[in-house]
Design a protein around this motif. Sequence first.
Motif, short mmCIF file in Angstrom:
data_model
loop_
_atom_site.label_atom_id
_atom_site.label_comp_id
_atom_site.label_asym_id
_atom_site.label_seq_id
_atom_site.Cartn_x
_atom_site.Cartn_y
_atom_site.Cartn_z
N GLY A 45 10.45 -11.23 -14.64
CA GLY A 45 11.86 -11.13 -14.28
C GLY A 45 11.98 -10.60 -12.87
N ILE A 46 12.95 -9.71 -12.68
CA ILE A 46 13.12 -9.08 -11.37
C ILE A 46 12.43 -7.72 -11.42
CG2 ILE A 46 14.86 -7.97 -9.91
CD1 ILE A 46 16.61 -10.18 -10.15
N TYR A 47 11.82 -7.34 -10.32
CA TYR A 47 11.09 -6.08 -10.25
C TYR A 47 11.68 -5.18 -9.18
CZ TYR A 47 7.44 -8.83 -12.57
OH TYR A 47 6.73 -9.62 -13.43
N MET A 48 11.55 -3.87 -9.40
CA MET A 48 11.87 -2.93 -8.35
C MET A 48 10.70 -1.97 -8.20
SD MET A 48 14.78 -0.05 -7.95
CE MET A 48 13.74 1.03 -8.91
N VAL A 49 10.32 -1.70 -6.96
CA VAL A 49 9.22 -0.77 -6.71
C VAL A 49 9.70 0.66 -6.95
CG1 VAL A 49 7.51 0.03 -5.05
CG2 VAL A 49 8.30 -2.35 -4.96
N ILE A 50 8.99 1.40 -7.80
CA ILE A 50 9.29 2.82 -8.03
C ILE A 50 8.47 3.66 -7.04
CG2 ILE A 50 9.18 4.72 -9.71
CD1 ILE A 50 10.96 2.68 -10.81
N ALA A 51 7.20 3.33 -6.94
CA ALA A 51 6.31 4.02 -6.00
C ALA A 51 5.22 3.05 -5.62
CB ALA A 51 5.70 5.26 -6.67
N GLY A 52 4.75 3.15 -4.37
CA GLY A 52 3.69 2.27 -3.91
C GLY A 52 4.24 1.14 -3.05
N ASP A 69 6.81 -10.94 2.29
CA ASP A 69 7.15 -9.61 2.77
C ASP A 69 6.37 -8.56 1.97
OD1 ASP A 69 8.33 -7.72 4.42
OD2 ASP A 69 10.39 -8.34 3.97
N ILE A 70 6.46 -7.33 2.44
CA ILE A 70 5.89 -6.19 1.72
C ILE A 70 7.07 -5.34 1.28
CG2 ILE A 70 4.49 -4.09 1.95
CD1 ILE A 70 2.85 -5.65 4.11
N TYR A 71 7.09 -4.92 0.02
CA TYR A 71 8.21 -4.14 -0.51
C TYR A 71 7.76 -2.73 -0.86
CZ TYR A 71 10.24 -8.74 -0.53
OH TYR A 71 10.69 -9.98 -0.13
N GLN A 72 8.66 -1.78 -0.67
CA GLN A 72 8.37 -0.37 -0.92
C GLN A 72 9.38 0.21 -1.91
OE1 GLN A 72 8.98 1.87 2.75
NE2 GLN A 72 10.56 0.43 3.39
N ALA A 73 9.30 1.51 -2.15
CA ALA A 73 10.14 2.15 -3.17
C ALA A 73 11.61 1.77 -3.00
CB ALA A 73 9.98 3.67 -3.10
N SER A 157 6.81 -1.49 11.40
CA SER A 157 6.84 -0.06 11.72
C SER A 157 8.24 0.50 11.48
CB SER A 157 6.35 0.20 13.14
OG SER A 157 7.35 -0.12 14.08
N GLU A 158 9.27 -0.31 11.71
CA GLU A 158 10.64 0.17 11.45
C GLU A 158 10.89 0.28 9.94
OE1 GLU A 158 12.76 -1.24 15.64
OE2 GLU A 158 13.03 -2.50 13.86
N ARG A 159 10.24 -0.59 9.17
CA ARG A 159 10.42 -0.53 7.72
C ARG A 159 9.59 0.57 7.06
NH1 ARG A 159 12.08 -3.65 4.17
NH2 ARG A 159 10.28 -4.32 2.97
N PHE A 160 8.35 0.71 7.52
CA PHE A 160 7.42 1.57 6.77
C PHE A 160 6.97 2.82 7.52
CE2 PHE A 160 6.54 -2.87 5.35
CZ PHE A 160 7.08 -2.74 4.08
N GLY A 161 7.24 2.88 8.83
CA GLY A 161 6.65 3.95 9.62
C GLY A 161 7.35 5.29 9.47
N GLU A 170 3.80 6.04 12.19
CA GLU A 170 2.56 5.82 11.43
C GLU A 170 2.88 5.23 10.06
OE1 GLU A 170 -0.49 8.88 11.64
OE2 GLU A 170 -0.90 8.60 9.49
N MET A 171 2.17 4.18 9.70
CA MET A 171 2.38 3.56 8.38
C MET A 171 1.04 3.24 7.75
SD MET A 171 3.66 -0.21 9.65
CE MET A 171 3.14 -0.73 11.29
N MET A 172 1.10 2.61 6.57
CA MET A 172 -0.14 2.21 5.90
C MET A 172 -0.91 1.24 6.79
SD MET A 172 2.58 0.15 5.12
CE MET A 172 3.03 -1.55 4.77
N ALA A 173 -2.21 1.08 6.51
CA ALA A 173 -3.00 0.13 7.28
C ALA A 173 -2.51 -1.29 7.01
CB ALA A 173 -4.48 0.25 6.87
#
Lengths: 232, 232
Positions: A45-52, A69-73, A157-161, A170-173
């Motif tokens: 179905g549809i997912y939402m990131v809780i952590a990670g 794309d990469i999705y975050q919490a 970097s604007e999304r995750f940094g 600084e963000m994940m590798a």
Amino acid sequence: MNTSTLEAVSRRKPLEDPLAYLPCSSILHVKRGEAIYDRDKARAGIYMVIAGKVKVSRMTDEGRPVLIDIYQADEFFGEASLINLSPGVDSAVALETTSVMTWASEDIERLAAERPKLAIALVQLVVGRSVDFARRVESLAFDSIEHRLAHALVRFSERFGAPAENGFAEMMALTHESLSQYVATSREVITHHMNRFRSMGFLTYSRRHTSVNAAAIKDWMKQEPVALKNAA
Amino acid sequence: MNTSTLEAVSRRKPLEDPLAYLPCSSILHVKRGEAIYDRDKARAGIYMVIAGKVKVSRMTDEGRPVLIDIYQADEFFGEASLINLSPGVDSAVALETTSVMTWASEDIERLAAERPKLAIALVQLVVGRSVDFARRVESLAFDSIEHRLAHALVRFSERFGAPAENGFAEMMALTHESLSQYVATSREVITHHMNRFRSMGFLTYSRRHTSVNAAAIKDWMKQEPVALKNAA
């Protein structure tokens, strides 16, 4: 495209947040590198990131992956399940230890009927994504690979940094492989440009993190004439 | 990408149709070449084509237009008004004498609250568009200009063509300028490839119509190795 002049958003009122209208649902825990859905594992179905963090890709008919794309919490993915697309075309893989909450698309439809603002929130979410896609179509159409990589680094970097010293975030590798699947080129070409950007002081990276000086990259993009790719 | 193996859609149930849940609204008549909205004329909300055809484009920061899509009777456009994007970034122009129906975004939100299936229908509509965009990102990323043009001709003929003789489908004239804004290259390059496709018997065109033999183009795409654009 020039990220410094991204189109202004004049909001008459704040956008709706799907989270405000969704009840809690079942939580799935996945390890780094594990698939949440793919060719062999149907979308629930549809997912939402809780952590990670979760990387969503599509496979072309020739078997080349494109990073969507990469999705975050607090971010949603898997919305294609609302139009019942058959599985196997896209996949979602955990980039680190990740927890996601899942709602079956039937439940989403029922909930949206009970809570109309949920539906509006979902419409706004997906419209926002298609505006993002339109920008990416522009960039793929007209920007050189170097500029596409520069745009990708600024955007991620604007999304995750998190702000760090000297204007860096600084963000994940970000692996060169992921970047190559986003920018749509080979890993070797990405490595070449990443080395060049590093020597220009735009970024530092290790196996654990990527740090980007977005302001410096934007300045460089303003000065550097955009290659008229595909123009002749 | 191979249009002959476009991802299968396995629908548990038919998608909702926004039209079934929208009341009639005001109708706007526009002449060929006239803007429905653009930099100088604000978007009035969401639009549906009653008759005619509408070309929606976005302008890049460098002032190059990208054709987003062409819409025909019963199709919606202007959905970005649901996230209150400021005007000026995209424009909608009538390709022929056209009538459109308009709903203000506040009205859509109110109606969606009263008729939840309208909201579901809009979500499905927009999700479908972002899946389409993802395919286009793939094509721009990996296909040669010639293959991108071939895909565009097949797609437009499947959307707009009426069956004609010898496996051809006839549709409105697609100008080389519009095709260049869709495929993202110069008009000269489009003219070169269109002449080549014509001499190969894939299409005929005049100022009034474009006729495409989609089956012949698909066969050719299967045989022609895809150029590994951007791969090295």
